[in-house]
Design a protein around this motif. Structure first.
Motif, PDB file in Angstrom:
ATOM      1  N   PHE A  10       6.715 -61.212-112.253  1.00 59.42           N
ATOM      2  CA  PHE A  10       6.412 -60.199-113.501  1.00 59.42           C
ATOM      3  C   PHE A  10       7.778 -59.535-114.027  1.00 59.42           C
ATOM      4  N   THR A  11       8.759 -59.712-113.251  1.00 58.24           N
ATOM      5  CA  THR A  11      10.012 -59.198-113.687  1.00 58.24           C
ATOM      6  C   THR A  11      10.516 -59.909-115.114  1.00 58.24           C
ATOM      7  N   LEU A  12      10.496 -61.273-115.023  1.00 58.01           N
ATOM      8  CA  LEU A  12      10.690 -62.061-116.068  1.00 58.01           C
ATOM      9  C   LEU A  12       9.750 -61.790-117.130  1.00 58.01           C
ATOM     10  N   GLN A  13       8.495 -61.799-116.939  1.00 55.43           N
ATOM     11  CA  GLN A  13       7.662 -61.521-117.910  1.00 55.43           C
ATOM     12  C   GLN A  13       7.771 -60.234-118.743  1.00 55.43           C
ATOM     13  N   GLN A  14       8.192 -58.965-117.907  1.00 54.23           N
ATOM     14  CA  GLN A  14       8.540 -57.886-118.584  1.00 54.23           C
ATOM     15  C   GLN A  14       9.787 -57.820-119.410  1.00 54.23           C
ATOM     16  N   ALA A  15      10.688 -58.678-119.007  1.00 55.89           N
ATOM     17  CA  ALA A  15      11.971 -58.710-119.648  1.00 55.89           C
ATOM     18  C   ALA A  15      11.568 -59.434-121.075  1.00 55.89           C
ATOM     19  N   GLN A  16      10.497 -60.564-121.248  1.00 58.49           N
ATOM     20  CA  GLN A  16      10.463 -61.167-122.218  1.00 58.49           C
ATOM     21  C   GLN A  16       9.643 -60.459-123.137  1.00 58.49           C
ATOM     22  N   LEU A  17       9.019 -59.306-122.950  1.00 61.84           N
ATOM     23  CA  LEU A  17       8.162 -58.570-123.876  1.00 61.84           C
ATOM     24  C   LEU A  17       8.708 -58.050-125.057  1.00 61.84           C
ATOM     25  N   PRO A  18      10.152 -57.361-124.816  1.00 63.48           N
ATOM     26  CA  PRO A  18      10.798 -57.059-126.120  1.00 63.48           C
ATOM     27  C   PRO A  18      11.332 -58.148-127.156  1.00 63.48           C
ATOM     28  N   LEU A  19      11.503 -59.198-126.387  1.00 65.71           N
ATOM     29  CA  LEU A  19      11.854 -60.384-127.071  1.00 65.71           C
ATOM     30  C   LEU A  19      10.734 -60.792-127.892  1.00 65.71           C
ATOM     31  N   ALA A  20       9.615 -61.107-127.570  1.00 66.24           N
ATOM     32  CA  ALA A  20       8.385 -61.536-128.153  1.00 66.24           C
ATOM     33  C   ALA A  20       8.161 -60.442-129.173  1.00 66.24           C
TER      34      ALA A  20
ATOM     35  N   GLN B  99      10.314 -58.714-131.065  1.00 64.01           N
ATOM     36  CA  GLN B  99      11.329 -59.010-131.856  1.00 64.01           C
ATOM     37  C   GLN B  99      11.088 -60.277-132.824  1.00 64.01           C
ATOM     38  N   LEU B 100      10.393 -61.115-132.043  1.00 60.50           N
ATOM     39  CA  LEU B 100       9.972 -62.625-132.675  1.00 60.50           C
ATOM     40  C   LEU B 100       8.660 -62.697-133.466  1.00 60.50           C
ATOM     41  N   GLY B 101       7.944 -61.470-133.337  1.00 54.78           N
ATOM     42  CA  GLY B 101       6.592 -61.488-133.999  1.00 54.78           C
ATOM     43  C   GLY B 101       5.741 -62.001-133.271  1.00 54.78           C
ATOM     44  N   LYS B 102       5.686 -61.994-131.787  1.00 54.94           N
ATOM     45  CA  LYS B 102       4.761 -62.562-130.866  1.00 54.94           C
ATOM     46  C   LYS B 102       3.997 -61.724-130.387  1.00 54.94           C
ATOM     47  N   TYR B 103       3.199 -60.737-131.229  1.00 59.22           N
ATOM     48  CA  TYR B 103       2.572 -59.662-131.207  1.00 59.22           C
ATOM     49  C   TYR B 103       1.414 -59.896-130.108  1.00 59.22           C
ATOM     50  N   LYS B 104       0.468 -60.845-130.400  1.00 60.97           N
ATOM     51  CA  LYS B 104      -0.595 -61.104-129.376  1.00 60.97           C
ATOM     52  C   LYS B 104      -0.038 -61.458-128.191  1.00 60.97           C
ATOM     53  N   GLU B 105       0.963 -62.375-128.178  1.00 59.47           N
ATOM     54  CA  GLU B 105       1.326 -62.491-126.699  1.00 59.47           C
ATOM     55  C   GLU B 105       1.785 -61.351-126.021  1.00 59.47           C
TER      56      GLU B 105
END
Length: 383
Positions: free
Chosen positions: A187-197, A199-205
């Motif tokens: 979950f640490t990695l997934q949480q770190a990925q959220l702001p990147l997603a 920024q990349l417009g992956k809003y549904k993800e």
């Protein structure tokens, strides 16, 4: 299980080395109770000071290290290193000891020796990255470590953070994606990925991952990212609801309040939109803003950039009434800009702002003296 196997191997090795000299039960008791300092001293008493026995020296060094006696540990590891200079585990131990003692240069030296012996040693690159003293050096070693072990979560996280700071969002996202694929429950990695997603417009993800993370733990950072994603998906009601949760928790900020203002505007709830627009403005203004501008103006004065100093002081006054700024403006107009009328205005404003009579006794007296001097120059000169 591994601990007992290590202990058994240690006892077997030491028994072979010292014959009947070692009391196996006593040594085993030291290890079982983690009395490493006593174990080290026990072994030290059995073997002579000048022993060349690598296994004995290594075990004594290990016991000293585990007991926190780092100088003694280093002393014994150095003896081993002198006998076997290409012993990678010993070099790692020396690097670890020096890192713990704050001797970064020596720690790096031993890690570089390891790389010379093994150019594909992942652990050495990982540790060098942690000791990197510049972003460039840190990036260099993190990239190498990640190329050797793409799924290591620590390296993936650290490398993604470096790329995120450099605004290389796609690289950061991809690095985390590979590590997450190997560990779907990290979950640490997934949480770190959220702001990147985001920024990349992956809003549904972001929404999908955020909902999964929220089932495990309610985290304000996850709520923040989900709120933004809902806004960009034009689900303004959910955006406002999520950010209201943060406000109720007392962890709102300028950004979350701004999104709320925009969301209520889109929902045509204009009174709420105006309310949160004002809150956004208030949140963006610090109680210390005037102080910051005072410091900036002082710097400009030191550089003889008096017009810039004047602008900075006056900008500070737009955030907060400050007797200090009034006084500094009086001095600036008086001595640097040579505008006595304006100097008198600000000296008077300083006095009207009721400065502390005890703490600012000298400034008050000086301001009064300068007002008299500048207002009645002939009278002062006659005196």
């Amino acid at each position: 299980m591994k601990f007992w196997l290590s202990v058994s191997f240690l006892l077997f090795s030491m028994t072979n080395l010292a014959g009947q000299l070692i009391d196996k039960e006593k040594l085993l008791d030291y290890y079982e109770t983690q009395r490493y300092a006593e174990a080290a001293q026990y072994l030290q008493n059995i073997y002579p000071e000048d022993t060349k026995n690598v296994k004995a020296l290594t075990q004594m060094a290990y016991c000293y290290m585990m007991s926190g006696k780092l100088p003694e540990a280093e002393k014994n590891y150095l003896k081993v290193n002198a006998i076997e200079s290409k012993n990678i585990p010993v070099l790692f131990s020396l690097a670890n000891i020096n890192s713990r003692r704050g001797n970064t240069a020596k720690s790096k030296m031993y890690l570089m020796e390891i790389i010379e012996l093994d150019s594909l040693n992942f652990s050495a690159y990982k540790q060098l990255a942690g000791l990197g003293d510049t972003p460039e050096v840190k990036l260099k070693y993190l990239r190498k470590a990640n190329s050797l072990h793409t799924t290591d979560p620590d390296v993936a996280y650290d490398l993604s953070m470096v790329y995120r700071e450099q605004k290389q969002y796609q690289k950061a996202y991809d690095i985390l994606q590979r590590a997450i694929a190997a560990d779907r429950d990290n979950f640490t990695l997934q949480q770190a990925q959220l702001p990147l997603a985001n920024q990349l417009g992956k809003y549904k993800e972001v929404i999908e991952t955020g909902e999964k993370l929220m089932k495990e733990n309610t985290d304000v950072n996850v709520i923040n990212e989900m709120g933004q994603a809902y806004f960009y998906l034009k689900d303004y009601q959910k955006c406002a609801t999520l950010f209201k949760t943060l406000e109720d928790l007392g962890v709102h900020n300028e950004g979350t309040l701004y999104f709320m203002a925009l969301s209520y505007r889109e929902l045509k709830e204009y009174n709420k939109a105006a309310e949160y627009a004002k809150k956004t403005i208030d949140e963006g203004i610090s109680d210390h803003t005037a102080l910051y501008y005072t410091a900036l103006a002082g710097i400009y004065e030191q550089k003889n950039q008096f017009s810039d100093a004047l602008e900075a002081y006056k900008r500070g006054l737009t955030f907060n009434t400050s007797s200090t700024i009034y006084y500094r403006l009086g001095l600036l107009y008086d001595f640097n800009l040579k505008q006595p009328k304006n100097a008198v205005i600000y000296y008077n404003l300083y006095l009207k702002n009721k400065p502390d009579p005890e703490k600012e006794k000298e400034q008050i007296s000086y301001a009064k003296t300068r007002i008299t001097s500048l207002t009645n120059p002939k009278e002062v000169s006659l005196k």
